[in-house]
Design a protein around this motif. Structure first.
Motif, mmCIF file in Angstrom:
data_model
loop_
_atom_site.group_PDB
_atom_site.id
_atom_site.type_symbol
_atom_site.label_atom_id
_atom_site.label_comp_id
_atom_site.label_asym_id
_atom_site.label_seq_id
_atom_site.Cartn_x
_atom_site.Cartn_y
_atom_site.Cartn_z
ATOM 1 N N LYS A 46 45.882 48.890 41.341
ATOM 2 C CA LYS A 46 45.817 47.524 41.842
ATOM 3 C C LYS A 46 45.444 46.562 40.727
ATOM 4 C CE LYS A 46 44.000 48.870 46.393
ATOM 5 N NZ LYS A 46 42.883 48.621 47.333
ATOM 6 N N ARG A 47 46.003 45.381 40.788
ATOM 7 C CA ARG A 47 45.602 44.275 39.928
ATOM 8 C C ARG A 47 44.652 43.417 40.755
ATOM 9 N NH1 ARG A 47 46.929 39.180 40.078
ATOM 10 N NH2 ARG A 47 48.597 39.544 41.563
ATOM 11 N N TYR A 48 43.515 43.053 40.170
ATOM 12 C CA TYR A 48 42.506 42.306 40.922
ATOM 13 C C TYR A 48 42.977 40.904 41.269
ATOM 14 C CZ TYR A 48 38.153 40.032 42.213
ATOM 15 O OH TYR A 48 37.193 39.345 42.888
ATOM 16 N N TYR A 49 42.774 40.539 42.519
ATOM 17 C CA TYR A 49 42.944 39.153 42.936
ATOM 18 C C TYR A 49 42.191 38.925 44.241
ATOM 19 C CZ TYR A 49 46.660 40.770 46.154
ATOM 20 O OH TYR A 49 47.368 41.419 47.138
ATOM 21 N N VAL A 50 41.916 37.681 44.511
ATOM 22 C CA VAL A 50 41.282 37.286 45.759
ATOM 23 C C VAL A 50 42.393 37.027 46.769
ATOM 24 C CG1 VAL A 50 39.822 35.557 46.885
ATOM 25 C CG2 VAL A 50 39.316 36.284 44.537
ATOM 26 N N ARG A 51 42.244 37.624 47.938
ATOM 27 C CA ARG A 51 43.242 37.394 48.984
ATOM 28 C C ARG A 51 43.209 35.936 49.419
ATOM 29 N NH1 ARG A 51 42.523 40.562 53.917
ATOM 30 N NH2 ARG A 51 44.648 39.902 54.366
#
Length: 167
Positions: free
Chosen positions: A39-44
């Motif tokens: 996974k690549r980090y991001y805020v939903r």
């Protein structure tokens, strides 16, 4: 309740409703950890997170899903690897919405990265705590600078201690 990829939670959170606020880990470079490598980090998007809360509210307050007990959510774990890294105002919005949706809510927890924790001011962390985040799991792994460097933790022992004290 929609989830992106595999979801991990501490063993003590087995009774918690899992709300995915972020995807992946904000650091995601520790040599020993394979949890979020896909996974690549991001805020939903906030809209999706708030919609998930409403979906959970509808599900967990339906008496048919609790034939032997009282309906409602008492515990929530904010997934994935570092909800503390979120914008503070967004995190506060989520915590307030959780309180509104689940009047029996007793505990909200999350994983916390040391760098994201250090980036928050004491006032921000206090506001997050007062809004209902009761516990943050900080992956300390070691108090040795040599070990922290070898596992690519991204912080020193002193920084790890500071993050823990701030939390």
């Amino acid at each position: 309740m929609r989830y992106i990829g595999d979801i991990y939670r501490p063993p003590g959170e087995w009774k918690s409703y899992l709300l995915q606020c972020t995807v992946g880990c904000s650091h995601n470079a520790c040599t020993f950890c394979g949890m979020y490598k896909d996974k690549r980090y991001y805020v939903r998007p906030m809209e999706d997170i708030l919609e998930d809360i409403e979906l959970a509210k509808a599900h967990f307050t339906d008496l048919s899903t609790f034939p032997l007990g009282v309906p409602g959510v008492k515990r929530v774990f904010l997934c994935d690897g570092d909800a503390i890294a979120m914008d503070t105002e967004d995190l506060l919005t989520i915590l307030h919405r959780l309180k509104e949706a689940f009047p029996l809510l007793e505990r909200v927890t999350t994983y916390a990265g040391p760098r994201s924790t250090l980036a928050k001011s004491p006032e921000e962390l206090r506001a997050i705590r007062e809004a209902g985040l009761n516990r943050a799991y900080l992956g300390v792994e070691s108090g040795s600078d040599a070990v922290l460097k070898a596992i690519n933790k991204g912080v020193t022992a002193a920084q790890m201690l500071e993050a823990g004290q701030k939390l």
